[in-house]
Scaffold this motif. Structure first.
Motif, PDB file in Angstrom:
ATOM      1  N   THR A 135       0.799  -1.234   0.000  1.00 53.61           N
ATOM      2  CA  THR A 135       0.000   0.000   0.000  1.00 53.61           C
ATOM      3  C   THR A 135       0.825   1.274   0.000  1.00 53.61           C
ATOM      4  O   THR A 135       0.253   2.365  -0.056  1.00 53.61           O
ATOM      5  CB  THR A 135      -0.928   0.040   1.239  1.00 53.61           C
ATOM      6  OG1 THR A 135      -0.129   0.002   2.429  1.00 53.61           O
ATOM      7  CG2 THR A 135      -1.883  -1.152   1.229  1.00 53.61           C
TER       8      THR A 135
ATOM      9  N   ASP B 146       1.051   6.603   1.280  1.00 59.66           N
ATOM     10  CA  ASP B 146       0.061   5.544   1.463  1.00 59.66           C
ATOM     11  C   ASP B 146      -1.039   5.766   0.428  1.00 59.66           C
ATOM     12  O   ASP B 146      -1.742   6.783   0.482  1.00 59.66           O
ATOM     13  CB  ASP B 146      -0.513   5.586   2.880  1.00 59.66           C
ATOM     14  CG  ASP B 146      -1.418   4.406   3.189  1.00 59.66           C
ATOM     15  OD1 ASP B 146      -2.286   4.076   2.347  1.00 59.66           O
ATOM     16  OD2 ASP B 146      -1.278   3.817   4.279  1.00 59.66           O
TER      17      ASP B 146
ATOM     18  N   ARG C 151      -3.833   4.401   0.008  1.00 63.64           N
ATOM     19  CA  ARG C 151      -5.206   4.307   0.499  1.00 63.64           C
ATOM     20  C   ARG C 151      -5.626   5.599   1.185  1.00 63.64           C
ATOM     21  O   ARG C 151      -6.683   6.152   0.893  1.00 63.64           O
ATOM     22  CB  ARG C 151      -5.345   3.136   1.480  1.00 63.64           C
ATOM     23  CG  ARG C 151      -5.054   1.759   0.901  1.00 63.64           C
ATOM     24  CD  ARG C 151      -4.989   0.734   2.002  1.00 63.64           C
ATOM     25  NE  ARG C 151      -4.001   1.121   3.034  1.00 63.64           N
ATOM     26  CZ  ARG C 151      -3.767   0.421   4.136  1.00 63.64           C
ATOM     27  NH1 ARG C 151      -4.452  -0.686   4.375  1.00 63.64           N
ATOM     28  NH2 ARG C 151      -2.856   0.819   5.017  1.00 63.64           N
ATOM     29  N   SER C 152      -4.798   6.082   2.098  1.00 67.23           N
ATOM     30  CA  SER C 152      -5.172   7.239   2.898  1.00 67.23           C
ATOM     31  C   SER C 152      -4.630   8.551   2.348  1.00 67.23           C
ATOM     32  O   SER C 152      -5.109   9.624   2.722  1.00 67.23           O
ATOM     33  CB  SER C 152      -4.664   7.053   4.334  1.00 67.23           C
ATOM     34  OG  SER C 152      -3.239   7.073   4.366  1.00 67.23           O
TER      35      SER C 152
ATOM     36  N   ALA D  62      -1.653   9.579   3.074  1.00 71.59           N
ATOM     37  CA  ALA D  62      -0.689  10.069   4.056  1.00 71.59           C
ATOM     38  C   ALA D  62       0.720  10.046   3.475  1.00 71.59           C
ATOM     39  O   ALA D  62       1.134   9.072   2.848  1.00 71.59           O
ATOM     40  CB  ALA D  62      -0.751   9.222   5.321  1.00 71.59           C
TER      41      ALA D  62
END
Length: 326
Positions: A173, A194, A196-197, A199
């Motif tokens: 990820t 990241d 997904r987020s 970040a």
């Protein structure tokens, strides 16, 4: 034995213990001859090397294979493509924006609009990433868009960089990227993302990052900074989770052997055989493994996936040679 002889013997032993050990020559064997073939890569099982060849040496152009111990050369793939590290996928860029990705196990295919760019795979090879950049203008000001996609899925953009680069996946990820925060900024950032987020974690800032490579488990990152300030220039190792970078005392060509060991061939401007050194990134210690009795041509060398062997292109005779690592 006289006191004088005992004293001289003790002095000789003390001197010997303080002197650096002389590197032994690591025995190697030629597995390809006749100046064949630059750019060889290891098979995932570490048992053979793959290389591109064709007429007049071979009947047809293709990807060929030679055992790591030497022996009969056989053709592995009849078509030329970018192959994934685990040899699960063939990536074939087309003449336009479309790149075709084929799963070798069953021939199933899907396409992505990469405009000829290669892709970076996760270790499981179920997800990939690629970048698309402007093709004109100063590279430091070009916009670079980063895309990710699951296999057989649609791509999605996860980042936009200026003068940026994709360095690979740290895990399933998290990407490792570099780029300027704005077109006007002097420095680039080396950072994790990241997908997904969204970040981000900035690891380092510098004018540029070269030869960025991650350990097989993604824990460590090695990179070179050049043409910057004296305090920034050099070869560095840093944990991808953050923390202070560590400058290595030796500079040269480097590859990861395993999750904690970095192999390095020091720059040797004076000539003579290339030496092979090993840095333990966890213990922060160096060891000299030996010398090649030869030089590597054009930094053309790699470590087998199991970390037990090394191949290099000989500067002496242009042959591909293999050695067992201590």
């Amino acid at each position: 034995m006289s006191i004088l002889r005992r004293g001289l013997g003790a002095l000789a032993l003390a001197v010997a213990l303080t002197l650096p050990a002389v590197a032994a020559t690591l025995p190697s064997r030629a597995v390809l001859s006749g100046g064949c073939c630059p750019g060889a890569v290891w098979t995932p099982d570490s048992r053979a090397l793959l290389f591109l060849d064709g007429p007049p040496a071979r009947a047809t152009t293709g990807i060929y294979q030679v055992p790591a111990a030497g022996g009969t050369v056989t053709r592995r793939f009849s078509s030329v493509a970018y192959f994934s590290p685990a040899l699960r996928w063939a990536v074939r860029p087309g003449p336009g924006e479309v790149t075709t990705l084929e799963r070798l196990a069953d021939g199933r295919r899907f396409t992505l609009p990469t405009y000829g760019a290669d892709v970076a795979w996760t270790r499981a090879e179920t997800r990939l990433a690629y970048v698309r950049s402007a093709t004109t203008g100063n590279f430091d000001r070009r916009a670079t868009r980063v895309f990710v996609a699951d296999v057989f899925g649609a791509p999605r953009q996860v980042a936009s960089l200026t003068g940026g680069s994709l360095h690979g996946w740290l895990n399933d990820t998290t990407l490792l990227l570099s780029g300027k925060p704005s077109a006007q900024a002097r420095d680039r950032e080396l950072f994790t993302l990241d997908v997904r987020s969204g970040a981000r974690r900035v690891l380092r800032q510098a004018l540029n990052f070269r030869s960025v490579t991650t350990s097989p488990d993604g824990r460590f990152v090695a990179y070179t900074v050049a043409f910057d300030s004296a305090a920034r220039n050099g070869l560095w190792v840093q944990e991808s989770a953050g923390g202070a970078p560590r400058e290595l005392s030796t500079f040269g060509s480097y590859r990861w052997r395993d999750a904690r060991h970095l192999l390095l061939i020091p720059l040797n401007a004076a000539g003579g055989p290339h030496e092979l050194r090993q840095y333990d990134a966890a213990a922060r210690t160096w060891a000299t493994l030996g010398d090649l009795g030869d030089q590597v041509r054009s930094s053309d060398w790699s470590v087998s996936p199991d970390g037990r062997q090394l191949h290099y292109l000989s500067a002496r005779d242009g042959n591909v040679r293999v050695l067992a690592l201590p």
